[in-house]
Structures are given as C-alpha cells and as structure tokens.
Scaffold this motif. Structure first.
Motif, mmCIF file in Angstrom:
data_model
loop_
_atom_site.group_PDB
_atom_site.id
_atom_site.type_symbol
_atom_site.label_atom_id
_atom_site.label_comp_id
_atom_site.label_asym_id
_atom_site.label_seq_id
_atom_site.Cartn_x
_atom_site.Cartn_y
_atom_site.Cartn_z
ATOM 1 N N ALA A 1 13.868 -10.762 5.876
ATOM 2 C CA ALA A 1 15.654 -11.357 5.817
ATOM 3 C C ALA A 1 15.526 -13.052 6.572
ATOM 4 N N ALA A 2 14.503 -13.227 7.970
ATOM 5 C CA ALA A 2 14.387 -14.468 8.121
ATOM 6 C C ALA A 2 13.873 -15.515 7.430
ATOM 7 N N ALA A 3 12.796 -14.562 6.635
ATOM 8 C CA ALA A 3 12.455 -15.693 5.641
ATOM 9 C C ALA A 3 12.634 -15.887 4.045
ATOM 10 N N LYS A 4 13.781 -15.473 4.186
ATOM 11 C CA LYS A 4 14.789 -15.550 3.111
ATOM 12 C C LYS A 4 13.559 -14.792 1.819
ATOM 13 N N LEU A 5 12.960 -13.827 1.874
ATOM 14 C CA LEU A 5 12.288 -13.711 0.971
ATOM 15 C C LEU A 5 13.158 -12.601 -0.223
ATOM 16 N N ASP A 6 12.894 -12.903 -1.720
ATOM 17 C CA ASP A 6 13.713 -11.651 -2.566
ATOM 18 C C ASP A 6 12.760 -10.535 -3.046
ATOM 19 N N THR A 7 13.483 -9.640 -2.192
ATOM 20 C CA THR A 7 12.346 -8.112 -2.566
ATOM 21 C C THR A 7 13.230 -7.842 -3.565
ATOM 22 N N ASP A 8 13.797 -8.209 -4.272
ATOM 23 C CA ASP A 8 14.479 -7.674 -5.653
ATOM 24 C C ASP A 8 13.254 -8.279 -6.387
ATOM 25 N N GLU A 9 12.473 -8.694 -6.568
ATOM 26 C CA GLU A 9 11.219 -9.168 -7.935
ATOM 27 C C GLU A 9 11.388 -8.202 -8.406
ATOM 28 N N SER A 10 10.933 -7.226 -8.009
ATOM 29 C CA SER A 10 10.570 -5.934 -8.640
ATOM 30 C C SER A 10 11.300 -4.751 -9.033
ATOM 31 N N PRO A 11 11.997 -4.246 -10.219
ATOM 32 C CA PRO A 11 12.628 -3.150 -10.033
ATOM 33 C C PRO A 11 12.135 -1.968 -9.770
ATOM 34 N N PHE A 12 11.183 -1.959 -9.354
ATOM 35 C CA PHE A 12 10.692 -0.391 -8.740
ATOM 36 C C PHE A 12 10.057 -0.232 -7.452
ATOM 37 N N PRO A 13 10.403 0.359 -6.463
ATOM 38 C CA PRO A 13 9.698 0.185 -5.369
ATOM 39 C C PRO A 13 8.198 0.634 -5.328
ATOM 40 N N ALA A 14 7.001 0.273 -4.699
ATOM 41 C CA ALA A 14 5.599 0.706 -4.414
ATOM 42 C C ALA A 14 6.038 1.572 -3.711
ATOM 43 N N VAL A 15 4.716 2.491 -3.773
ATOM 44 C CA VAL A 15 4.869 3.781 -2.744
ATOM 45 C C VAL A 15 3.110 3.357 -1.846
ATOM 46 N N LEU A 16 3.550 2.891 -0.462
ATOM 47 C CA LEU A 16 1.930 3.006 -0.147
ATOM 48 C C LEU A 16 1.926 4.408 0.709
ATOM 49 N N ASN A 17 0.153 4.119 0.401
ATOM 50 C CA ASN A 17 0.144 5.405 2.090
ATOM 51 C C ASN A 17 -0.579 4.731 2.700
ATOM 52 N N THR A 18 0.621 4.945 4.114
ATOM 53 C CA THR A 18 -0.069 4.279 5.518
ATOM 54 C C THR A 18 -1.346 5.345 6.114
ATOM 55 N N ALA A 19 -0.826 5.035 6.998
ATOM 56 C CA ALA A 19 -1.394 5.422 8.239
ATOM 57 C C ALA A 19 -0.296 6.618 8.718
ATOM 58 N N ASN A 20 0.820 6.748 8.847
ATOM 59 C CA ASN A 20 2.127 7.375 8.806
ATOM 60 C C ASN A 20 2.569 8.233 7.837
ATOM 61 N N GLY A 21 1.652 8.163 6.390
ATOM 62 C CA GLY A 21 2.374 8.986 5.289
ATOM 63 C C GLY A 21 2.671 7.996 4.021
ATOM 64 N N MET A 22 3.428 8.919 3.270
ATOM 65 C CA MET A 22 3.353 7.463 2.042
ATOM 66 C C MET A 22 5.173 6.778 2.709
ATOM 67 N N VAL A 23 5.246 5.521 2.211
ATOM 68 C CA VAL A 23 6.272 4.953 2.705
ATOM 69 C C VAL A 23 7.085 4.377 1.181
ATOM 70 N N SER A 24 7.605 3.551 0.915
ATOM 71 C CA SER A 24 8.364 3.253 0.091
ATOM 72 C C SER A 24 8.624 1.965 0.290
ATOM 73 N N ALA A 25 8.478 1.101 -0.776
ATOM 74 C CA ALA A 25 8.524 -0.760 -0.118
ATOM 75 C C ALA A 25 8.776 -1.395 -1.156
ATOM 76 N N ARG A 26 9.411 -2.634 -0.770
ATOM 77 C CA ARG A 26 10.137 -3.356 -1.888
ATOM 78 C C ARG A 26 8.575 -4.671 -1.630
ATOM 79 N N THR A 27 8.076 -5.274 -3.366
ATOM 80 C CA THR A 27 7.335 -6.955 -3.170
ATOM 81 C C THR A 27 7.736 -7.438 -3.158
#
Length: 195
Positions: free
Chosen positions: A114-140
């Motif tokens: 938000a501070a860097a004014k990034l457009d997190t709505d670039e892709s209509p679908f969220p990315a699903v990431l496998n992190t050390a803390n499990g699966m996470v939904s993220a925006r690109t």
C-alpha cells in the motif's frame, strides 16, 4: 539475600565510593561536580538513544549501517539474529527486508504494498504459495523500481499477502537478477549485473 547479590552490591558501592572519595580529596566544588556529572549522564543518554533507535534515524545512521556499497558491490553484514537484512527502496519507499535464498519470490506485506502504491489487482486470480507456514493466498504485483545499495531491479514481480505479517522478503527472483552473490564470513556480497 544470595551471596552473588551481596557481592554485586559491594562492587557497586566500591564503584561509587572511589570516584566520590577522589573528588572529595581534591576539594572540587559541589556545583561544578554535579554539572559535570549531569553533562556526562546526558552524553551517555543521547548515545544510548541514537544506538537503540538507529533504524528510525534515516540519513544520520549511515555510519551505523550494516549495508555499504564498496566499489561495484553492495555488502550487507549479518544481523544479530543470523539473517541478512537489506535497506531497500520500493518505488521510493524505504523498507528493511529479509534476504531469503530459500524464497522463490519476493514477498511484501500488505502495508508495504500500500505504501509503495502497488496494484495488487493485476491478475484476476490469486497466487497460491507453499510457504514454511503452509499454503498462503497472495496477489501478484509489479514494482516499477526496487533498489538495494547499487543494485536496481525494474518491472520486478512480487507477491503480496496479509498472511506475511509485517515481514518483507527478498527472494531468489531478486538474487537471480544479479551477476553474482556470495557470503564471505558474515557478509553477504551482491554484485549487480552489467547493463
């Protein structure tokens, strides 16, 4: 009271008695002595404040920085927690980011995005990431310019998620843009790719 506690009290009393007795023996005026003591307390208090708040004092703290540009390299000293933390500028916004060679992609907190004014709505679908803390939904999102020392990445892909908390991570997609990177003892060395 334990024996260690008594020994500490005796040691502190000696530390206090020795300078006070030296001042009394010299017959130094009390007002001048108190003024000098207060001046030294103030000097130590300011020094402690600067050291403890150095991460908040931009510009002034370059002498304390654990990140330096030397020749064509950016050198980052390992922090006390055993990690490498970089001072990064994302679209003109300064952040401290963890460098993680185990992370595939650079991950930003929602607050940083938000501070860097990034457009997190670039892709209509969220990315699903496998992190050390499990699966996470993220925006690109795409960062127009990300800079670490003398290394600048333009049109740089990141993922953003509230699940990352307050931590921002520089991953392999940043490190792979470099000519090379290596660890020398407790120093991470980043060498930018030539244009």
């Amino acid at each position: 009271m334990s024996g260690d506690r008594v020994a500490d009290i005796v040691m502190y009393a000696l530390f206090l008695i020795l300078p006070v007795s030296a001042l009394l023996a010299r017959r130094v005026p009390l007002k001048r002595t108190m003024a000098m003591a207060l001046a030294w307390v103030a000097v130590f208090a300011v020094g402690l404040l600067i050291v403890s708040q150095q991460h908040r004092l931009s510009g002034i703290t370059s002498i304390f920085s654990d990140q330096q540009v030397q020749g064509s390299e950016t050198r980052i000293t390992m922090a006390e927690d055993g990690h490498f933390w970089a001072d990064v500028t994302i679209n003109g916004i300064g952040r401290r980011m963890l460098i993680d060679s185990g992370a595939t992609t650079t991950a930003l907190s929602a607050a940083t995005a938000a501070a860097a004014k990034l457009d997190t709505d670039e892709s209509p679908f969220p990315a699903v990431l496998n992190t050390a803390n499990g699966m996470v939904s993220a925006r690109t999102a795409t960062v127009a310019e990300l800079t670490v020392g003398n290394v600048t990445a333009r049109d740089f892909g990141v993922v953003v998620s509230p699940a990352f908390g307050d931590t921002d991570v520089l991953g392999m997609n940043f490190l792979s843009r470099l000519a090379s990177w290596r660890v020398e003892g407790k120093t991470l060395v980043l060498v930018p790719a030539t244009a």
